[in-house]
Every structure is written in C-alpha cells, then in structure tokens.
Design an enzyme around this catalytic site. Sequence first.
Site, short mmCIF file in Angstrom:
data_model
loop_
_atom_site.label_atom_id
_atom_site.label_comp_id
_atom_site.label_asym_id
_atom_site.label_seq_id
_atom_site.Cartn_x
_atom_site.Cartn_y
_atom_site.Cartn_z
N ASP A 80 -18.86 25.82 -7.29
CA ASP A 80 -19.68 26.53 -6.48
C ASP A 80 -20.76 27.59 -6.98
O ASP A 80 -20.31 28.41 -8.14
CB ASP A 80 -18.93 27.14 -5.77
N ASP A 91 -27.18 29.05 -1.76
CA ASP A 91 -25.50 29.15 -1.93
C ASP A 91 -24.54 27.29 -1.97
O ASP A 91 -25.25 27.15 -0.85
CB ASP A 91 -24.57 30.08 -1.00
N HIS A 151 -20.53 31.82 6.46
CA HIS A 151 -20.64 33.58 6.08
C HIS A 151 -22.43 33.02 6.19
O HIS A 151 -23.25 32.03 6.06
CB HIS A 151 -20.76 33.73 5.37
N HIS A 159 -22.37 37.07 1.68
CA HIS A 159 -21.32 37.23 2.34
C HIS A 159 -21.62 38.97 3.00
O HIS A 159 -21.38 39.90 2.96
CB HIS A 159 -19.94 37.95 2.93
N GLU A 185 -20.01 26.02 4.38
CA GLU A 185 -18.83 25.02 3.43
C GLU A 185 -17.54 25.17 4.05
O GLU A 185 -16.43 25.69 4.00
CB GLU A 185 -18.63 26.15 2.19
N GLU A 274 -20.41 22.65 -0.09
CA GLU A 274 -21.11 23.79 0.43
C GLU A 274 -22.45 23.77 0.48
O GLU A 274 -23.49 23.30 -0.04
CB GLU A 274 -20.88 24.89 0.05
#
Length: 288
Positions: A80, A91, A151, A159, A185, A274
């Site tokens: 990640d 992200d 998020h 976040h 994700e 994600e």
Amino acid sequence: MDKLLLAGRIARTVRQAVPRMVVQGASVLGICEWVESEIARMGGKPAFPCNVSINEVGAHYTSPPSDATVVPDGALVKVDLGVHIDGFIADTAVTVSVGSEYEDMVRAVEIALERGVQAVRVGGKIGEVGPIVEKTIRSMGYKPIRNLTGHQIEQYTIHSGLSIPNVSGAETTGKFQPWSVYAIEPFATLPRAEGEVIEREPGNILHLMKLKRPKSEPQRGAYDEIYRRFRTLPFARRWVASIGEGVRGLLAEKALYEYPVLVEASGMPIAQAEHTVITTDRESIVTT
Ligand code: MN
Ligand code: MN
C-alpha cells in the site's frame, strides 16, 4: 487538480512495478525503500511509509530501521503506497500472491474495487459502495473485512474522518461531493475467518497529533523537523532515526500517534486493492 493527477500517475506507475519486486526471499525493507525512492525519483513524496503487510497482517506494517523480514513462499503480500505533491494525495494498493493459493481472493478484491469505484458519482450515496463491495466479495466465495474502510482524503490529511464502509448495514449517510478526493479499498479474507482486524503492537508508522510546539529540547527540534518534513502525514520511524531521542520524547508526551499493526482476528490471510478517485462538478476520475 494537476497535483492530484500527477500524484496519481506516480502512484500508479510505482504500483504497477511492485509485483516484480515482491518475490520469495525479497527483503521487506528493500521493497519499502525501493517504493519510497521511486516515488521521489519521479518527483513526488511518500504520503505515508510504504506498507508491506503479509498474510494475516491487514495494514500498517512498514519496516523498522534494520528489518530482516523477507517475503516467505506462499505469501499474500499487500503493498500500500501513497504519493503527495504539496499535500495533494494519491493512495493505492495491490496484493501480490507469491505462490499462494489465494489468487482468486486477489481477483475478488480487484473486481470489488472496480465496482466500488464505479459507485463514486457526485450526488450518489456513499452507503451504496458497501453493499456492492460485500456482494462482489461474497459472490466469489470470500468474506469482506468489516472494520477496514475507504475514506475521504484532504490536503495533507490521509483520513479526513469520513469512512466508506466495505459492507452493507453500516450506517452511512451522505453523498459524494464535487471536487473531493476518495479512496476506495476493499479487503477480503477466507469465508471461515472472523472477517475483522484487531490491533497488534504499535508499529513503525507515526504521525504528529498535537500541533503544539514543545518548550524543551530535544522534543522541540524533533517537532520542528517532523512538521517541516511531514506536517500531519504519517512517517516511518526509520525516516527519523537521526532525531531518535527527540522522537522518544514526543512519544512520551503523547504528541505522536503510533499506528498499531492490524491483523485478522482469526489469523487468516487478507487481500486488498485500492484506488483514489477524484470528483469534479460532473465526473469522477480514478487518479491511480
Ligand atoms: Mn492505502
Ligand atoms: Mn487508503
């Protein structure tokens, strides 16, 4: 917009190169450092330390300064990674099956991600994502992790406080807003698993919590350096080895948060995928 798109392009390029780095016997520290240096080489900065979470570890593992961990055979390895340009973040994550028997589980989260991303529409309900993700994962014979979510992202904030559940039944109100950034994700595990993550020991990822400059050294110097380099974004212990004493002082004062490593409650392997999606006034763009 340009910075978000560039961050996304860098994140996507690095993610696409990850599978050939993640092989049996590869050093986890080597993978982390390679990902982070590729991000820098392409003109970005890591938005958080590269996470390499193996098997039942769901998230938030990054290498400590001298990590001897290697990728074991038969492993499910989640990488990640995050990129930012002046705080504008992308992200993204990929799961690599290193000779594991769970390639189908990786496919399940990838398809769930694709469908979840399609539900990110301006004016659409945020609560529509969870049922789509859960249904997709279950229809392929797996179970979603119910307490890991997508998020919203804001500048310098990974976040933002708004979660996007991966299951139905979560009480989620609100709609996708224009000119916003969201990470979708999904995570999946085996059907016999608990389907939940629990916190293990504090890991090697930290972030500045209290935005108040300490009065005494060495905390003050460490605070200044951390704020200058990372603001409130997560950083790795191994990135601040030269100010270790100040970091320990800030930890003692509870000015830093230590992310605990998250593991599947019944010890079962987890797969993750994600993407980051941005909205304009009329469309959604997957940046990663
Ligand atoms: Mn991520
Ligand atoms: Mn995320």
